[in-house]
Design a protein around this motif. Structure first.
Motif, PDB file in Angstrom:
ATOM      1  N   ILE A 256      48.349   1.711 -26.671  1.00  0.00           N
ATOM      2  CA  ILE A 256      47.645   2.259 -27.878  1.00  0.00           C
ATOM      3  C   ILE A 256      46.108   1.963 -27.865  1.00  0.00           C
ATOM      4  O   ILE A 256      45.883   0.995 -27.107  1.00  0.00           O
ATOM      5  CB  ILE A 256      48.079   2.046 -29.096  1.00  0.00           C
ATOM      6  CG1 ILE A 256      48.017   0.425 -29.442  1.00  0.00           C
ATOM      7  CG2 ILE A 256      49.839   2.030 -29.183  1.00  0.00           C
ATOM      8  CD1 ILE A 256      48.336   0.148 -30.861  1.00  0.00           C
ATOM      9  N   HIS A 257      45.334   2.842 -28.488  1.00  0.00           N
ATOM     10  CA  HIS A 257      43.942   2.435 -28.747  1.00  0.00           C
ATOM     11  C   HIS A 257      43.951   2.151 -30.154  1.00  0.00           C
ATOM     12  O   HIS A 257      44.601   2.848 -30.904  1.00  0.00           O
ATOM     13  CB  HIS A 257      43.043   3.673 -28.510  1.00  0.00           C
ATOM     14  CG  HIS A 257      42.938   4.000 -26.917  1.00  0.00           C
ATOM     15  ND1 HIS A 257      42.398   4.947 -26.411  1.00  0.00           N
ATOM     16  CD2 HIS A 257      43.424   3.380 -25.852  1.00  0.00           C
ATOM     17  CE1 HIS A 257      42.315   4.843 -25.093  1.00  0.00           C
ATOM     18  NE2 HIS A 257      43.131   3.994 -24.703  1.00  0.00           N
ATOM     19  N   THR A 258      42.816   1.237 -30.534  1.00  0.00           N
ATOM     20  CA  THR A 258      42.670   0.802 -32.003  1.00  0.00           C
ATOM     21  C   THR A 258      41.170   0.821 -32.180  1.00  0.00           C
ATOM     22  O   THR A 258      40.505   0.169 -31.290  1.00  0.00           O
ATOM     23  CB  THR A 258      43.374  -0.075 -32.610  1.00  0.00           C
ATOM     24  OG1 THR A 258      43.433  -0.324 -33.914  1.00  0.00           O
ATOM     25  CG2 THR A 258      43.116  -1.540 -31.876  1.00  0.00           C
ATOM     26  N   SER A 259      40.596   0.908 -33.411  1.00  0.00           N
ATOM     27  CA  SER A 259      39.366   0.719 -33.782  1.00  0.00           C
ATOM     28  C   SER A 259      39.201   0.843 -35.333  1.00  0.00           C
ATOM     29  O   SER A 259      40.238   1.135 -35.895  1.00  0.00           O
ATOM     30  CB  SER A 259      38.335   1.752 -33.037  1.00  0.00           C
ATOM     31  OG  SER A 259      38.538   3.223 -33.330  1.00  0.00           O
ATOM     32  N   SER A 260      38.078   0.607 -35.968  1.00  0.00           N
ATOM     33  CA  SER A 260      38.096   0.584 -37.411  1.00  0.00           C
ATOM     34  C   SER A 260      36.828   1.544 -37.708  1.00  0.00           C
ATOM     35  O   SER A 260      35.871   1.584 -36.947  1.00  0.00           O
ATOM     36  CB  SER A 260      37.855  -0.889 -38.124  1.00  0.00           C
ATOM     37  OG  SER A 260      38.828  -1.649 -37.959  1.00  0.00           O
ATOM     38  N   VAL A 274      37.271  -5.033 -35.322  1.00  0.00           N
ATOM     39  CA  VAL A 274      38.680  -4.190 -35.968  1.00  0.00           C
ATOM     40  C   VAL A 274      39.212  -5.064 -36.766  1.00  0.00           C
ATOM     41  O   VAL A 274      39.187  -6.133 -36.953  1.00  0.00           O
ATOM     42  CB  VAL A 274      39.533  -4.185 -34.701  1.00  0.00           C
ATOM     43  CG1 VAL A 274      41.016  -3.536 -35.034  1.00  0.00           C
ATOM     44  CG2 VAL A 274      39.274  -3.294 -33.460  1.00  0.00           C
ATOM     45  N   ILE A 275      39.436  -4.232 -37.908  1.00  0.00           N
ATOM     46  CA  ILE A 275      39.915  -4.836 -39.390  1.00  0.00           C
ATOM     47  C   ILE A 275      41.572  -5.069 -38.740  1.00  0.00           C
ATOM     48  O   ILE A 275      42.256  -4.486 -38.347  1.00  0.00           O
ATOM     49  CB  ILE A 275      39.829  -4.068 -40.412  1.00  0.00           C
ATOM     50  CG1 ILE A 275      38.199  -3.645 -40.662  1.00  0.00           C
ATOM     51  CG2 ILE A 275      40.393  -4.618 -41.416  1.00  0.00           C
ATOM     52  CD1 ILE A 275      38.222  -2.529 -41.722  1.00  0.00           C
ATOM     53  N   VAL A 276      41.965  -6.319 -39.125  1.00  0.00           N
ATOM     54  CA  VAL A 276      42.993  -6.814 -38.606  1.00  0.00           C
ATOM     55  C   VAL A 276      44.219  -6.468 -39.459  1.00  0.00           C
ATOM     56  O   VAL A 276      45.460  -5.970 -38.860  1.00  0.00           O
ATOM     57  CB  VAL A 276      43.298  -8.592 -38.988  1.00  0.00           C
ATOM     58  CG1 VAL A 276      42.972  -9.015 -40.220  1.00  0.00           C
ATOM     59  CG2 VAL A 276      44.259  -9.025 -38.007  1.00  0.00           C
ATOM     60  N   THR A 277      44.339  -6.106 -40.592  1.00  0.00           N
ATOM     61  CA  THR A 277      45.317  -5.674 -41.523  1.00  0.00           C
ATOM     62  C   THR A 277      46.088  -4.615 -41.406  1.00  0.00           C
ATOM     63  O   THR A 277      47.389  -4.421 -41.043  1.00  0.00           O
ATOM     64  CB  THR A 277      45.118  -5.844 -43.162  1.00  0.00           C
ATOM     65  OG1 THR A 277      43.765  -5.356 -43.487  1.00  0.00           O
ATOM     66  CG2 THR A 277      44.900  -7.333 -43.406  1.00  0.00           C
ATOM     67  N   THR A 308      37.259 -12.103 -31.910  1.00  0.00           N
ATOM     68  CA  THR A 308      37.184 -12.152 -33.392  1.00  0.00           C
ATOM     69  C   THR A 308      38.444 -12.003 -33.890  1.00  0.00           C
ATOM     70  O   THR A 308      38.872 -12.472 -35.127  1.00  0.00           O
ATOM     71  CB  THR A 308      35.810 -11.413 -34.075  1.00  0.00           C
ATOM     72  OG1 THR A 308      34.685 -11.861 -33.550  1.00  0.00           O
ATOM     73  CG2 THR A 308      35.892 -11.154 -35.511  1.00  0.00           C
ATOM     74  N   LEU A 309      38.914 -10.700 -33.467  1.00  0.00           N
ATOM     75  CA  LEU A 309      40.482 -10.464 -33.998  1.00  0.00           C
ATOM     76  C   LEU A 309      41.473 -11.368 -33.666  1.00  0.00           C
ATOM     77  O   LEU A 309      42.252 -11.607 -34.574  1.00  0.00           O
ATOM     78  CB  LEU A 309      40.832  -9.176 -33.100  1.00  0.00           C
ATOM     79  CG  LEU A 309      42.116  -8.391 -33.229  1.00  0.00           C
ATOM     80  CD1 LEU A 309      42.454  -7.988 -34.757  1.00  0.00           C
ATOM     81  CD2 LEU A 309      42.687  -7.398 -32.308  1.00  0.00           C
TER      82      LEU A 309
END
Length: 333
Positions: A256-260, A274-277, A308-309
């Motif tokens: 998967i890809h993720t970003s915020s 990337v926001i963790v929640t 950081t994540l």
């Protein structure tokens, strides 16, 4: 569920290690001796490949096993005026060194060809250029000696005023591609045109694996949550094309890809981190049915965002998150 995190191309923690140095065609034309100009391009490419290897060594030192190569390793590689240039013989040793390192450390690597690689296009010249670009990306992976586990991820492309026709054109154009290209393809939902439901339908028809971008899905959906689609998305990773180059004992896991979102006013843009929640919420939902997933972070701070994540995830160590190393966690469902 084992979750491995990776990042895209550039490092914000390793200095002077760009794998994407380039030269404009105008500059190339300005060099009177064409042979000298080609040697200059090859020199830049060799530096890009050297820096790629530096980044891979950095990744290995920090347990990062998922990485996306820069598509700009060889400047002007697909330019129409340089069709007679073959840079691979002089660069073969550098490509092989990268491939050997990837295989030794069992890394998962990929490319994401640029946005102008569009297989839904109605224009024959754009289609020809898109196929040429895919051939170039396949050639780079072959020069590294990497199997079909190393993929090229693309979007479906534009709708051109008629999305059903564009989707059918995309399917026809992909079907006509040689297997050496198809076995390295993955398709990703985008943030404006082909959403996750539509992309998944195309992947099912073609037997090509789907990379779910959960940020894109959040801003372009039909009311479903990303976890609602996960069971069917996982099935796309069981096809012969998906598992080309894999052994039955070590299948290639879904990706998967993720970003915020960058901001409220720019929800489609990518933030530095990337926001963790929201990410953790999704991972917890799919954990009961998923053995492993690889997550490509598309945050602006690259590996800095990854570190950081991981620090943020460590705060959940009493809530079903187990830190394995600097880039891997176990999510307990």
């Amino acid at each position: 569920m084992i979750v491995r995190f990776g990042y895209v191309a550039m490092s914000t923690t390793v200095q002077h290690a760009s794998p994407s140095r380039t030269m404009t065609f105008k500059t190339f034309q300005g060099i009177e001796d064409r042979a000298a100009a080609l040697r200059r391009l090859e020199s830049i490419a060799r530096e890009n490949l050297h820096n790629t290897l530096r980044l891979l060594r950095h990744n290995a030192a920090h347990g990062i096993q998922v990485y996306r190569f820069s598509s700009k390793l060889i400047p002007l590689a697909t330019h129409g005026e340089l069709g007679d240039w073959n840079p691979y013989p002089v660069l073969q040793d550098a490509f092989e060194e990268i491939g050997d390192f990837v295989k030794k450390h069992e890394m998962r690597v990929s490319f994401h060809p640029d946005h102008f690689t569009v297989l839904s296009t109605p224009r024959p010249e754009v289609l020809r250029n898109s196929i040429r670009d895919l051939e170039h990306h396949v050639a780079m992976l072959q020069a590294m000696g990497l199997s079909g586990q190393a993929k090229n991820n693309i979007h479906v492309g534009g709708a051109y005023g008629d999305k059903p026709s564009a989707a059918e054109r995309f399917i026809q154009n992909v079907t006509a591609l040689p297997d050496e290209i198809k076995e390295r393809l993955t398709f990703e939902n985008d943030d404006k045109t082909f959403n996750a439901v539509e992309t998944l339908d195309i992947c099912k028809k073609l037997g090509i694996p789907m990379v779910l971008d959960i940020h894109h899905q959040w801003v372009n959906n039909e009311g479903e949550s990303p976890a609602d689609l996960w069971e069917d998305i996982m099935k796309t990773w069981t096809t012969p094309y998906a598992q080309a180059g894999s052994s039955p004992d070590h299948p290639l896991p879904p990706k998967i890809h993720t970003s915020s979102p960058k901001s409220v006013s720019d929800p489609r843009g990518h933030a530095d981190h990337v926001i963790v929640t929201p990410l953790l919420d999704f991972l917890r939902k799919i954990a009961p049915t998923t053995k492993q997933v690889d997550v490509m972070l598309e945050a602006k701070l690259k590996d800095g965002a990854l570190f950081t994540l991981m620090a943020d995830l460590a705060e959940f160590h009493n809530e079903g998150v187990e830190i394995i190393d600097e880039a891997t966690v176990v999510i307990k469902g």
